[in-house]
Enzyme design. Structure first.
Site, short mmCIF file in Angstrom:
data_model
loop_
_atom_site.label_atom_id
_atom_site.label_comp_id
_atom_site.label_asym_id
_atom_site.label_seq_id
_atom_site.Cartn_x
_atom_site.Cartn_y
_atom_site.Cartn_z
N ASN A 118 0.89 -1.19 0.01
CA ASN A 118 -0.10 0.11 -0.07
C ASN A 118 0.85 1.51 0.10
O ASN A 118 1.91 1.41 0.73
CB ASN A 118 -1.02 0.07 1.21
CG ASN A 118 -1.77 -1.25 1.01
OD1 ASN A 118 -2.12 -1.78 0.22
ND2 ASN A 118 -2.57 -1.64 2.22
N VAL A 119 0.57 2.06 -0.88
CA VAL A 119 1.21 3.39 -0.95
C VAL A 119 0.40 4.44 0.11
O VAL A 119 1.05 5.68 0.01
CB VAL A 119 1.04 3.97 -2.32
CG1 VAL A 119 1.83 3.03 -3.23
CG2 VAL A 119 -0.18 4.29 -2.67
N HIS A 147 5.98 -0.74 -2.67
CA HIS A 147 5.47 -0.23 -3.89
C HIS A 147 5.35 1.43 -3.87
O HIS A 147 4.82 2.33 -4.66
CB HIS A 147 4.09 -0.49 -4.37
CG HIS A 147 4.25 -1.80 -4.74
ND1 HIS A 147 2.86 -2.73 -4.84
CD2 HIS A 147 5.01 -2.61 -5.03
CE1 HIS A 147 3.31 -3.79 -5.39
NE2 HIS A 147 4.54 -4.06 -5.31
N CYS A 198 11.72 12.92 -9.38
CA CYS A 198 11.94 13.46 -10.92
C CYS A 198 11.97 12.23 -11.62
O CYS A 198 12.49 11.24 -11.42
CB CYS A 198 13.34 14.09 -10.78
SG CYS A 198 13.56 14.77 -12.41
N CYS A 238 16.31 12.96 -12.77
CA CYS A 238 17.43 12.64 -11.94
C CYS A 238 16.69 11.90 -10.55
O CYS A 238 15.55 11.56 -10.61
CB CYS A 238 18.08 14.15 -11.65
SG CYS A 238 16.97 15.31 -10.61
N CYS A 276 10.90 19.55 -11.79
CA CYS A 276 11.98 19.30 -10.91
C CYS A 276 12.72 20.60 -10.49
O CYS A 276 12.91 21.25 -11.28
CB CYS A 276 12.89 18.17 -11.39
SG CYS A 276 14.36 17.92 -10.48
N THR A 331 -4.39 -9.18 0.28
CA THR A 331 -3.61 -8.90 -1.29
C THR A 331 -4.13 -10.08 -2.05
O THR A 331 -4.20 -11.22 -1.61
CB THR A 331 -2.11 -8.87 -0.90
OG1 THR A 331 -1.65 -8.70 -2.52
CG2 THR A 331 -1.44 -10.12 -0.24
N ASN A 340 -8.02 -13.15 4.00
CA ASN A 340 -8.70 -12.59 2.87
C ASN A 340 -9.99 -13.23 2.60
O ASN A 340 -10.12 -14.54 2.78
CB ASN A 340 -7.87 -12.98 1.60
CG ASN A 340 -7.90 -12.07 0.49
OD1 ASN A 340 -9.37 -12.02 0.19
ND2 ASN A 340 -6.98 -11.58 -0.27
N1 APR Z 1 -10.06 -7.70 3.97
C1 APR Z 1 -9.16 -8.57 3.67
N2 APR Z 1 -9.05 -8.40 2.28
C2 APR Z 1 -9.62 -7.78 1.43
C3 APR Z 1 -10.83 -7.02 1.81
C4 APR Z 1 -11.09 -6.83 3.41
N3 APR Z 1 -11.78 -5.98 3.71
N4 APR Z 1 -11.27 -6.49 0.71
C5 APR Z 1 -10.91 -6.98 -0.35
N5 APR Z 1 -9.84 -8.04 0.18
C6 APR Z 1 -8.86 -8.62 -0.65
C7 APR Z 1 -9.22 -8.92 -1.99
O1 APR Z 1 -10.17 -10.37 -2.13
C8 APR Z 1 -8.21 -8.89 -2.78
O2 APR Z 1 -7.74 -10.29 -2.68
O3 APR Z 1 -7.93 -7.84 -1.11
C9 APR Z 1 -7.49 -7.91 -2.15
C10 APR Z 1 -7.15 -6.69 -2.87
O4 APR Z 1 -6.32 -6.99 -4.08
P1 APR Z 1 -5.76 -5.73 -5.04
O5 APR Z 1 -6.94 -4.82 -5.29
O6 APR Z 1 -5.02 -6.55 -6.14
O7 APR Z 1 -4.47 -5.14 -4.21
P2 APR Z 1 -3.10 -5.68 -3.90
O8 APR Z 1 -2.98 -7.15 -3.80
O9 APR Z 1 -2.62 -4.94 -2.84
O10 APR Z 1 -2.46 -5.20 -5.32
C11 APR Z 1 -1.21 -5.29 -5.49
O11 APR Z 1 -0.78 -4.49 -7.58
O12 APR Z 1 -2.13 -2.80 -8.23
C12 APR Z 1 -0.94 -2.97 -8.00
O13 APR Z 1 0.79 -1.78 -7.02
C13 APR Z 1 -0.49 -1.99 -6.98
O14 APR Z 1 0.13 -2.31 -4.72
C14 APR Z 1 -0.76 -2.84 -5.70
C15 APR Z 1 -0.42 -4.07 -5.98
#
Ligand code: APR
Length: 263
Positions: A91-92, A110, A118, A121, A163, A206, A231
């Site tokens: 997460n950013v 990320h 920039c 540079c 920049c 994730t 998840n």
């Molecule tokens: N609690 C837990 N998990 C959840 C919830 C929740 N309330 N809501 C959604 N999810 C799960 C979804 O099932 C999914 O698997 O969170 C995940 C979100 O997935 P993504 O949107 O793909 O996010 P992420 O895995 O962080 O993406 C990775 O991909 O787009 C790039 O750089 C970006 O950091 C990001 C990276």
């Protein structure tokens, strides 16, 4: 209360979902009908930097208006109880930090949405709220790091940030699809893994789309450590998990971390 030992926590957008921040691949991830997976690319920025900056500006506003949720708070609590905890977040946003997790226990693999860098540079700058609201200029540039702040006269007064050192276009301080991970941050993860196996690995919120996320989770838990996935959906990590909790992170993590800290 027990020491939770060596703990690696890996988080993604799902952990911030209950703070109201859209996930990337969820239904609400689209912005103005545009797919984030297509906006978060060097190609999209080259084609339309204004559009990409606007997307990030709106996301920063959304994050500023959000609050850390119970999942962020639970991870910060676990960090206090564990002997050696590292959080690797994709997460950013700044919600882990705002929940009280010290920066030295966190790797934002990320990048950081509140930084710009920039495109030519190695100049970096912080994006601050007041400037983004247009009280000083539209550059979105605040005090620069790591050296001295930018001279305001050096910043071009346009609606895109440039920049302060070389006048090239600034870009969001995040990692886009197809880009290299920040080397220093990868080093910090590798150093942590190199210091020994983990007793516990938690992978929460994730899709685990990227091989390095799965690799770090598996390597950390390889010596008999637990691998717990939080998840609602299945992911590539699910088959390797010793425990799967199919619940939202803000519900599951506080309970899980209470059990770990008070067995
Ligand atoms: N609690 C837990 N998990 C959840 C919830 C929740 N309330 N809501 C959604 N999810 C799960 C979804 O099932 C999914 O698997 O969170 C995940 C979100 O997935 P993504 O949107 O793909 O996010 P992420 O895995 O962080 O993406 C990775 O991909 O787009 C790039 O750089 C970006 O950091 C990001 C990276």
């Amino acid at each position: 209360m027990t020491d939770a030992g060596r703990v690696l926590v890996i988080t993604g957008a799902g952990v911030s979902a209950e703070s109201g921040i859209p996930t990337f691949r969820g239904e609400d991830g689209y912005w103005r009908n545009l797919d984030p997976a297509k906006l978060a690319t060097p190609e999209a920025f080259a084609r339309d930097p204004k559009l990409v900056w606007e997307w990030y500006r709106e996301r920063r506003q959304c994050i500023r208006n959000a609050q850390p949720n119970a999942a962020h708070a639970a991870i910060a609590k676990l960090a206090q109880r564990a002997g050696d905890l590292l959080l690797v977040t994709q997460n950013v946003d700044d919600l882990h930090a705002r929940a009280g997790l010290p920066k030295e226990k966190m790797v934002q693999i990320h990048g950081d949405i509140f930084l710009s860098r920039c495109s030519r540079c190695d100049w970096r700058a912080e994006l601050c709220d007041a400037e983004e609201r247009g009280t000083r200029n539209n550059s979105g540039l605040a005090g620069a790091r790591p050296s001295t702040g930018p001279n305001e006269h050096e910043i071009q007064q346009t609606d895109l940030p440039y920049c302060a050192r070389c006048h090239a276009l600034m870009r969001p301080g995040v990692v886009w699809f197809g880009e290299q991970l920040p080397w220093d941050e990868v080093r910090r993860v590798e150093d942590y893994l190199g210091r020994g196996a983990c007793d516990l690995v938690i992978v929460a919120g994730t899709t685990a789309t990227f091989g390095y996320i799965i690799d770090w989770a598996l390597r950390a838990s390889t010596d008999g450590g637990q691998l717990i996935e939080v998840n609602p959906d299945e992911t590539p990590v699910s088959t390797f998990a010793t425990q799967r909790i199919h619940e939202p992170a803000a519900i599951a993590l506080p309970r899980l971390i209470d059990q770990i800290c008070n067995p």
